[in-house]
Scaffold this active site. Structure first.
Site, PDB file in Angstrom:
ATOM      1  N   ALA A  94       3.032   5.511  -3.330  1.00 18.86           N
ATOM      2  CA  ALA A  94       4.138   6.378  -3.753  1.00 18.86           C
ATOM      3  C   ALA A  94       4.266   6.398  -5.271  1.00 18.86           C
ATOM      4  O   ALA A  94       4.449   7.462  -5.883  1.00 18.86           O
ATOM      5  CB  ALA A  94       5.440   5.905  -3.118  1.00 18.86           C
TER       6      ALA A  94
ATOM      7  N   SER B 274       0.835  -1.207   0.000  1.00 25.64           N
ATOM      8  CA  SER B 274       0.000   0.000   0.000  1.00 25.64           C
ATOM      9  C   SER B 274       0.868   1.254   0.000  1.00 25.64           C
ATOM     10  O   SER B 274       0.613   2.199  -0.756  1.00 25.64           O
ATOM     11  CB  SER B 274      -0.930   0.015   1.215  1.00 25.64           C
ATOM     12  OG  SER B 274      -1.822  -1.065   1.185  1.00 25.64           O
ATOM     13  N   ASP B 275       1.886   1.265   0.841  1.00 24.77           N
ATOM     14  CA  ASP B 275       2.788   2.416   0.914  1.00 24.77           C
ATOM     15  C   ASP B 275       3.519   2.638  -0.402  1.00 24.77           C
ATOM     16  O   ASP B 275       3.492   3.738  -0.967  1.00 24.77           O
ATOM     17  CB  ASP B 275       3.818   2.201   2.033  1.00 24.77           C
ATOM     18  CG  ASP B 275       3.411   2.852   3.341  1.00 24.77           C
ATOM     19  OD1 ASP B 275       2.732   3.892   3.302  1.00 24.77           O
ATOM     20  OD2 ASP B 275       3.777   2.332   4.404  1.00 24.77           O
ATOM     21  N   ILE B 276       4.217   1.607  -0.867  1.00 22.31           N
ATOM     22  CA  ILE B 276       5.024   1.763  -2.073  1.00 22.31           C
ATOM     23  C   ILE B 276       4.134   1.960  -3.295  1.00 22.31           C
ATOM     24  O   ILE B 276       4.439   2.761  -4.182  1.00 22.31           O
ATOM     25  CB  ILE B 276       5.947   0.550  -2.259  1.00 22.31           C
ATOM     26  CG1 ILE B 276       6.943   0.455  -1.095  1.00 22.31           C
ATOM     27  CG2 ILE B 276       6.698   0.645  -3.575  1.00 22.31           C
ATOM     28  CD1 ILE B 276       7.843   1.659  -0.931  1.00 22.31           C
TER      29      ILE B 276
END
Length: 406
Positions: free
Chosen positions: A183, A178-180
């Site tokens: 981004a 989810s984070d990457i």
């Protein structure tokens, strides 16, 4: 093609572009680092009380105060410490906005407005500014005020419901998808807006969320749900699209392989000398093999149990069937392929000396990326940036005093 000795370095694609990184931890810093890798002047705005919290993360110490995680999210940046709750610091920030092209922030929705650094405020200062907000659930909707963490987004977007072994406990993806993912989607939006600005002369607002990034990655699972009405469940290493396509057990260890077409299935049966499988009605089509996947793998593993995994990988690759070992990070990073692709590089750091760093994930033929700046020390570039802005000595002294407060 290798560059000739002493060849002049071509300007990177984003040389001359200024980015303000008003973010912490992972998604925002990773997004802005990729912009920096492409040549942008990334100025990382950090709070005075320790800076980006990732500086002191991970639970093990290096020589200095910063973590390796921080290093791998913040190369090619300059650090400027500003307390944005302070009027004088905010005035300096506005001066930076006047000369900036992009901004990345990951506060919870509503915080930037309270700080006076929201998009409408900064758009009035610089209408060409591209302003990207990264949050857990986006700027609108009933979940928008929830904290934005990868674990929470994976859980609430459905990713954890299909990760792990069948009938096992809830499991998150081992890497922060989810984070990457967020981004990368934010980066895609920023660069699209930048191209658009070349036509219109105006910037715009980019709203990216961890929740939507996780959903965007769930193509096969959501398609299965819409197509069949069945709620997807965990499959371990298997695939919803085809079978066999997963980890299988050999004599000594598991390895991965994929015979995910009728042609490859026929080749696999020939390699294994299993004409009985090729003639089995349960395995005739891809749909049949998916329906009977569990018994299919049981049958294949009877054959795979006769040799070690390395032998099978060589045999299958020679026959044109995708296969590979399951490596840990020590093995993957030490591989000849990782070396050939420069997946690991060393950077010079003013405190740590030589430090290993994850290499650039994409390569450009004409503009070779490089580490122009190591990950910055907290506030390392305050005086440099303030001097560039022409900030008067009294204000600089005031900001210096703010930084020194305990």
């Amino acid at each position: 093609m290798a560059e000739p000795p002493n060849a002049p370095e071509s300007p990177l694609p984003l040389a001359g572009v200024r980015v303000l990184d008003v973010s912490q931890v992972m998604a925002g810093p990773f997004c802005s680092m990729l912009l920096g890798d492409m040549g942008a002047d990334v100025i990382k705005i950090e709070p005075p009380d320790g800076g980006d919290q990732t500086r002191r993360a991970m639970g093990f110490k290096l020589k200095g105060n910063d973590s390796l995680g921080f290093f791998n999210l913040n190369r090619n940046k300059r650090s400027l410490v500003l307390d944005l709750k302070n009027k004088a610091a905010r005035a300096v920030f506005y001066r930076l906005v006047e000369t900036s092209d992009m901004l990345v922030e990951n506060y919870r929705p509503g915080v930037t407005k309270r700080l006076g650094i929201d998009y409408p405020t900064l758009n009035a200062i610089n209408p060409r500014l591209i302003y990207a907000s990264i949050s857990g659930f986006g700027q609108t909707g009933p979940w928008s005020q929830r904290p934005g963490f990868d674990l929470i987004a994976q859980a609430m977007a459905g990713v954890m419901s299909i990760t792990g072994q069948p009938d096992g406990p809830p499991t998150k993806s081992g890497v922060p998808v989810s984070d990457i993912g967020c981004a990368l989607f934010a980066l895609y939006g920023i660069l699209a807006a930048y191209i658009g600005r070349e036509k219109t002369g105006r910037g715009q607002y980019v709203d990216a969320s961890l929740f939507e990034a996780a959903i965007a990655f769930s193509i096969w699972d959501i398609s299965e749900y819409w197509g069949t009405g069945r709620v997807p469940a965990p499959l371990g290493t298997a695939n919803r699209f085809s079978a066999p396509y997963q980890a299988v057990r050999a004599k000594d260890a598991f390895f991965v392989m994929g015979a995910n077409s009728n042609r490859l299935w026929q080749t696999l049966c020939e390699v294994l000398e299993r004409a009985d499988l090729l003639g089995d009605a349960r395995f005739k089509t891809i749909a049949d093999r998916l329906l009977h996947r569990v018994v299919l793998i049981e049958e294949l593993e009877k054959s795979f149990a006769q040799r070690n995994s390395a032998d099978w990988i060589d045999i299958l690759l020679a026959a044109g069937i995708p296969a590979g070992p399951i490596l840990n990070y020590a093995q993957a990073l030490a591989s000849d392929h990782a070396r050939a692709r420069e997946a690991v590089m060393e950077i010079d750091h003013p405190v740590e000396g030589k430090v290993k760093s994850i290499g650039f994930p994409v390569k450009l033929s004409e503009t070779k990326q490089r580490v122009r700046r190591p990950p910055p020390l907290l506030g390392e570039h305050n005086e440099e940036i303030l001097a560039e802005l022409g900030i008067d000595p009294a204000t600089r002294e005031q900001l210096r005093a703010e930084r020194a407060k305990p």
